[in-house]
Structure formats: structure tokens, C-alpha cells
Motif scaffolding. Structure first.
Motif, mmCIF file in Angstrom:
data_model
loop_
_atom_site.group_PDB
_atom_site.id
_atom_site.type_symbol
_atom_site.label_atom_id
_atom_site.label_comp_id
_atom_site.label_asym_id
_atom_site.label_seq_id
_atom_site.Cartn_x
_atom_site.Cartn_y
_atom_site.Cartn_z
ATOM 1 N N GLU A 180 -24.704 32.041 -107.804
ATOM 2 C CA GLU A 180 -24.973 32.026 -106.361
ATOM 3 C C GLU A 180 -25.511 30.669 -105.915
ATOM 4 O OE1 GLU A 180 -27.568 35.361 -105.887
ATOM 5 O OE2 GLU A 180 -25.922 36.808 -106.061
ATOM 6 N N ALA A 181 -26.358 30.046 -106.723
ATOM 7 C CA ALA A 181 -26.901 28.723 -106.379
ATOM 8 C C ALA A 181 -25.793 27.676 -106.338
ATOM 9 C CB ALA A 181 -27.981 28.321 -107.380
ATOM 10 N N VAL A 182 -24.883 27.735 -107.297
ATOM 11 C CA VAL A 182 -23.775 26.788 -107.316
ATOM 12 C C VAL A 182 -22.867 27.021 -106.109
ATOM 13 C CG1 VAL A 182 -21.684 26.105 -108.580
ATOM 14 C CG2 VAL A 182 -23.845 26.422 -109.799
ATOM 15 N N GLN B 225 -29.274 42.806 -119.042
ATOM 16 C CA GLN B 225 -29.581 42.809 -117.612
ATOM 17 C C GLN B 225 -30.221 41.486 -117.220
ATOM 18 O OE1 GLN B 225 -32.108 46.141 -116.738
ATOM 19 N NE2 GLN B 225 -30.538 47.643 -117.280
ATOM 20 N N ASP B 226 -31.162 41.019 -118.050
ATOM 21 C CA ASP B 226 -31.825 39.744 -117.783
ATOM 22 C C ASP B 226 -30.825 38.595 -117.784
ATOM 23 O OD1 ASP B 226 -34.239 41.055 -117.587
ATOM 24 O OD2 ASP B 226 -34.924 40.482 -119.604
ATOM 25 N N GLU B 227 -29.936 38.594 -118.766
ATOM 26 C CA GLU B 227 -28.934 37.527 -118.839
ATOM 27 C C GLU B 227 -27.992 37.581 -117.637
ATOM 28 O OE1 GLU B 227 -25.918 35.478 -121.979
ATOM 29 O OE2 GLU B 227 -27.749 36.463 -122.629
ATOM 30 N N ALA B 228 -27.617 38.775 -117.223
ATOM 31 C CA ALA B 228 -26.747 38.927 -116.050
ATOM 32 C C ALA B 228 -27.458 38.433 -114.792
ATOM 33 C CB ALA B 228 -26.312 40.385 -115.887
ATOM 34 N N HIS B 229 -28.741 38.715 -114.687
ATOM 35 C CA HIS B 229 -29.512 38.256 -113.530
ATOM 36 C C HIS B 229 -29.544 36.729 -113.470
ATOM 37 C CE1 HIS B 229 -32.533 38.128 -110.402
ATOM 38 N NE2 HIS B 229 -33.260 37.336 -111.175
ATOM 39 N N VAL B 230 -29.774 36.089 -114.609
ATOM 40 C CA VAL B 230 -29.795 34.625 -114.665
ATOM 41 C C VAL B 230 -28.417 34.072 -114.293
ATOM 42 C CG1 VAL B 230 -30.004 32.629 -116.207
ATOM 43 C CG2 VAL B 230 -31.697 34.468 -116.305
ATOM 44 N N ALA B 231 -27.371 34.627 -114.864
ATOM 45 C CA ALA B 231 -26.012 34.157 -114.587
ATOM 46 C C ALA B 231 -25.660 34.347 -113.125
ATOM 47 C CB ALA B 231 -25.011 34.879 -115.482
ATOM 48 N N ARG B 232 -26.013 35.489 -112.564
ATOM 49 C CA ARG B 232 -25.727 35.773 -111.148
ATOM 50 C C ARG B 232 -26.486 34.795 -110.245
ATOM 51 N NH1 ARG B 232 -26.871 40.843 -111.276
ATOM 52 N NH2 ARG B 232 -24.768 41.537 -111.716
ATOM 53 N N ARG C 146 -23.671 28.200 -103.181
ATOM 54 C CA ARG C 146 -24.341 27.697 -101.982
ATOM 55 C C ARG C 146 -24.275 26.180 -101.900
ATOM 56 N NH1 ARG C 146 -28.155 31.603 -103.391
ATOM 57 N NH2 ARG C 146 -29.500 30.020 -104.326
ATOM 58 N N ALA C 147 -24.309 25.521 -103.044
ATOM 59 C CA ALA C 147 -24.307 24.061 -103.073
ATOM 60 C C ALA C 147 -22.909 23.471 -102.890
ATOM 61 C CB ALA C 147 -24.897 23.573 -104.397
ATOM 62 N N CYS C 148 -21.890 24.280 -103.015
ATOM 63 C CA CYS C 148 -20.511 23.772 -102.998
ATOM 64 C C CYS C 148 -19.768 24.141 -101.719
ATOM 65 C CB CYS C 148 -19.747 24.296 -104.211
ATOM 66 S SG CYS C 148 -20.386 23.670 -105.764
ATOM 67 N N HIS C 149 -20.376 23.918 -100.600
ATOM 68 C CA HIS C 149 -19.708 24.231 -99.338
ATOM 69 C C HIS C 149 -19.129 22.996 -98.666
ATOM 70 C CE1 HIS C 149 -20.438 28.464 -99.155
ATOM 71 N NE2 HIS C 149 -21.715 28.305 -99.366
ATOM 72 N N GLU C 150 -18.936 21.944 -99.428
ATOM 73 C CA GLU C 150 -18.348 20.737 -98.880
ATOM 74 C C GLU C 150 -16.872 20.965 -98.595
ATOM 75 O OE1 GLU C 150 -19.095 17.136 -101.007
ATOM 76 O OE2 GLU C 150 -20.989 17.922 -101.766
ATOM 77 N N GLN C 151 -16.385 20.292 -97.571
ATOM 78 C CA GLN C 151 -14.970 20.362 -97.240
ATOM 79 C C GLN C 151 -14.380 18.963 -97.320
ATOM 80 O OE1 GLN C 151 -14.618 22.130 -93.398
ATOM 81 N NE2 GLN C 151 -15.036 24.180 -94.143
ATOM 82 N N ALA C 152 -13.120 18.923 -97.668
ATOM 83 C CA ALA C 152 -12.428 17.637 -97.693
ATOM 84 C C ALA C 152 -12.334 17.115 -96.261
ATOM 85 C CB ALA C 152 -11.039 17.806 -98.283
#
Length: 80
Positions: free
Chosen positions: A51-53, A40-47, A55-61
Motif C-alpha cells: 500500500e505504501a508503494v 498473519q504478521d507477515e501478510a500485514h507487513v507485506a500489505r 501511494r508513492a507511485c501515482h506519477e504520470q508520464a
């Protein structure tokens, strides 16, 4: 359902979080996660990381690049 074990749950965790595995495997991993605090802890970290990645990848060409790609795709489709 059967407990798939920590090794398998962790090996397939990324695919599980992205809903990229079959329903049977998904159920097995979900059941394992419900009963294994360590996983559960590992899944929480991965999730959280995923989600952080996202949010950071909303760039558009740039629009011009997008139009060039679409035009090229249409050319390729027309040729086939």
C-alpha cells in the motif's frame, strides 16, 4: 479446504495479496492466514508495504510522452 502450510502461504503471499492466484489456492492461503499468527504478521507487513508503494507511485508520464506512446501503438496496430 486444506491448510497449505507456512512455506507455501509465504511463497505465494504477494500473488495472494494482488489477487493473482487461482480461487482454490486463494482459499487455501486465506484459511492458513486465519489460523497462523506468524503468517498473519507477515501478510500485514507485506500489505502495508504494498500500500505504501502504491501511494508513492501515482506519477504520470508527461502528456507529450503519453501522446507519443499512444500514436506509436496505433501505428503498430494499423500495420498488423
Amino acid at each position: 479446504m486444506t491448510d497449505c502450510g507456512c512455506e507455501r502461504a509465504r511463497a505465494d503471499l504477494e500473488e495472494y495479496l494482488r489477487n493473482e492466484i487461482c480461487k482454490t489456492e486463494q482459499s487455501d492461503i486465506r484459511e492458513h492466514l486465519e489460523n497462523c499468527p506468524a503468517c498473519q504478521d507477515e501478510a500485514h507487513v507485506a500489505r502495508t508495504l504494498t500500500e505504501a508503494v502504491q501511494r508513492a507511485c501515482h506519477e504520470q508520464a508527461p502528456e507529450q510522452v503519453r501522446l507519443q506512446v499512444l500514436a506509436r501503438l496505433r501505428e503498430v496496430q494499423a500495420a498488423h
